[in-house]
Motif scaffolding. Sequence first.
Motif, mmCIF file in Angstrom:
data_model
loop_
_atom_site.group_PDB
_atom_site.id
_atom_site.type_symbol
_atom_site.label_atom_id
_atom_site.label_comp_id
_atom_site.label_asym_id
_atom_site.label_seq_id
_atom_site.Cartn_x
_atom_site.Cartn_y
_atom_site.Cartn_z
ATOM 1 N N UNK A 44 16.462 4.856 3.670
ATOM 2 C CA UNK A 44 17.461 5.199 2.522
ATOM 3 C C UNK A 44 17.392 4.114 1.542
ATOM 4 N N UNK A 45 17.758 4.315 0.309
ATOM 5 C CA UNK A 45 17.907 3.233 -0.819
ATOM 6 C C UNK A 45 19.082 3.701 -1.746
ATOM 7 N N UNK A 46 19.420 2.616 -2.492
ATOM 8 C CA UNK A 46 20.488 3.039 -3.363
ATOM 9 C C UNK A 46 19.828 3.430 -4.830
ATOM 10 N N UNK A 47 20.372 4.589 -5.403
ATOM 11 C CA UNK A 47 19.698 4.982 -6.418
ATOM 12 C C UNK A 47 19.615 3.844 -7.528
ATOM 13 N N UNK A 48 18.450 3.963 -8.174
ATOM 14 C CA UNK A 48 17.796 2.896 -9.250
ATOM 15 C C UNK A 48 18.192 3.543 -10.755
ATOM 16 N N UNK A 49 18.273 4.679 -10.789
ATOM 17 C CA UNK A 49 19.051 5.336 -11.973
ATOM 18 C C UNK A 49 19.305 6.723 -11.506
ATOM 19 N N UNK A 50 19.914 7.403 -12.517
ATOM 20 C CA UNK A 50 20.467 8.955 -12.431
ATOM 21 C C UNK A 50 19.370 10.174 -12.820
ATOM 22 N N UNK A 51 18.223 9.526 -13.245
ATOM 23 C CA UNK A 51 17.321 10.682 -13.714
ATOM 24 C C UNK A 51 16.753 11.360 -12.493
ATOM 25 N N UNK A 52 15.857 10.579 -11.613
ATOM 26 C CA UNK A 52 15.466 10.666 -10.373
ATOM 27 C C UNK A 52 16.206 11.626 -9.559
ATOM 28 N N UNK A 53 17.423 11.140 -9.201
ATOM 29 C CA UNK A 53 18.233 12.079 -8.250
ATOM 30 C C UNK A 53 18.676 13.367 -9.012
ATOM 31 N N UNK A 54 18.740 13.271 -10.352
ATOM 32 C CA UNK A 54 18.950 14.670 -10.927
ATOM 33 C C UNK A 54 17.808 15.644 -10.865
ATOM 34 N N UNK A 55 16.506 15.072 -11.234
ATOM 35 C CA UNK A 55 15.397 15.873 -10.803
ATOM 36 C C UNK A 55 15.443 16.595 -9.458
ATOM 37 N N UNK A 56 15.800 15.638 -8.312
ATOM 38 C CA UNK A 56 15.736 15.962 -6.897
ATOM 39 C C UNK A 56 16.760 17.169 -6.760
#
Length: 451
Positions: free
Chosen positions: A96-108
């Motif tokens: 696991x890793x801390x999110x780098x931005x909000x866009x990739x988690x949003x796509x997920x």
Amino acid sequence: MSQPSIPKGTRDFSPEEMAKRNYIFDTIREVYKLYGFRQIETPAMENLSTLMGKYGEEGDKLLFKILNSGDYLKGISDEEILERNTNRLATKISEKGLRYDLTVPFARYVVMHRNEITFPFRRYQIQPVWRADRPQKGRYREFFQCDADIVGSDSLLNEVELLQIIDEVFGRFGIRVCIKLNNRKILSGIAEIIGEAEKIVDITVAIDKLDKIGLEKVNEELASKGISKQAIDLLQPIILLQGSNEEKIETLKTVLKASEKGLEGVTELEFILNKLKVVDIKSELELDLTLARGLNYYTGAIIEVKALDVQIGSITGGGRYDNLTGIFGMPGVSGVGISFGADRIFDVLNQLDLYPKDSIQNTKVLFVNFGEKEEEYILPLIAKMRRENISAEIYPEAAKMKKQMSYANSNNIPFVAIVGENEMAEQKLTLKNMVSGEQKLLTINECIAEL
């Protein structure tokens, strides 16, 4: 015993600073809601498989990885440890890793919740992100992003609306900005006509640094990536293109006439600029061909915002990313989004002293405490004030008057209410303005009206 500390690139925020930050978040949130965006949240940590490979090689290096729980070295041989291949080890000891931005988690999120979402889907998200970057002025390892994205629509009206949002937000803040625009298709077209189509990523990463490192260093970086001298020479007049937005558009139509993709990018930019003339954007708009934003997922419009009165990096950015959800097995969903850098906006507002006074004020009136009898008289008055949405508090103990007034001054409380035997006998209170020193004897209803 050594003093406690916090990691470099992170910050504590005092109550006064939090009041300022909440003013920023609330302003952005209000504008997002005004444009029909709805809020979601995603976890602070994501699976590394979700994050890796989405930000380019440079971005992957900046991901904070989380060690697996328990004995994370279990199954790792001594030879592998001695080999010191950190990349290979990281894949085995961190899932696991801390999110780098909000866009990739949003796509997920979109892919996981596709059956619950109605497209086009307009979402906003205000949460912290983390990057293992070298801390410096205006650049932090932990910072908030305030994102708005529209997915499931190819319409360029979405770009127009996002640019209106940027203009509206900075108009409300009172920050003068320049909104820089480019298009990834134009950059691809440029790479194509100089004969280096395969090197598009290397070219964009290099020219994106023009403001920071200058033309000579950009050219050195391009050469180091194997781009020919002839191609670099052809690139010079393009990246240094001057003139109005309209003049740049006309020049690009000529320069890119041999590139279908490049011309498509020019047409898209022209559409956006023409529509913005209709809605009367107040902010400065500039077509900037050096604007590339190093993230690999942009495919169309690219947006970046610079403050005009403060020396600081980009304070907002974004663009279109047609193929992002395809990485997660859901092709054909176009998206476009922007992200306000709340921490940099915080620094800009501080430097320019642009916070409205009422945005950083908490308690409006402090009731002085003379003892138990006065407390019983005051408590119902405070309750009535709070019902009228006036923030009020009572000093928690019958301390010396000087101490209580000093508390009001230290906390920038603009009014103090004094209730003694005379006030209680008249069913009134004395309201003191802490700025002017003026005092008035008022009923509770008169006091509420005054405040």
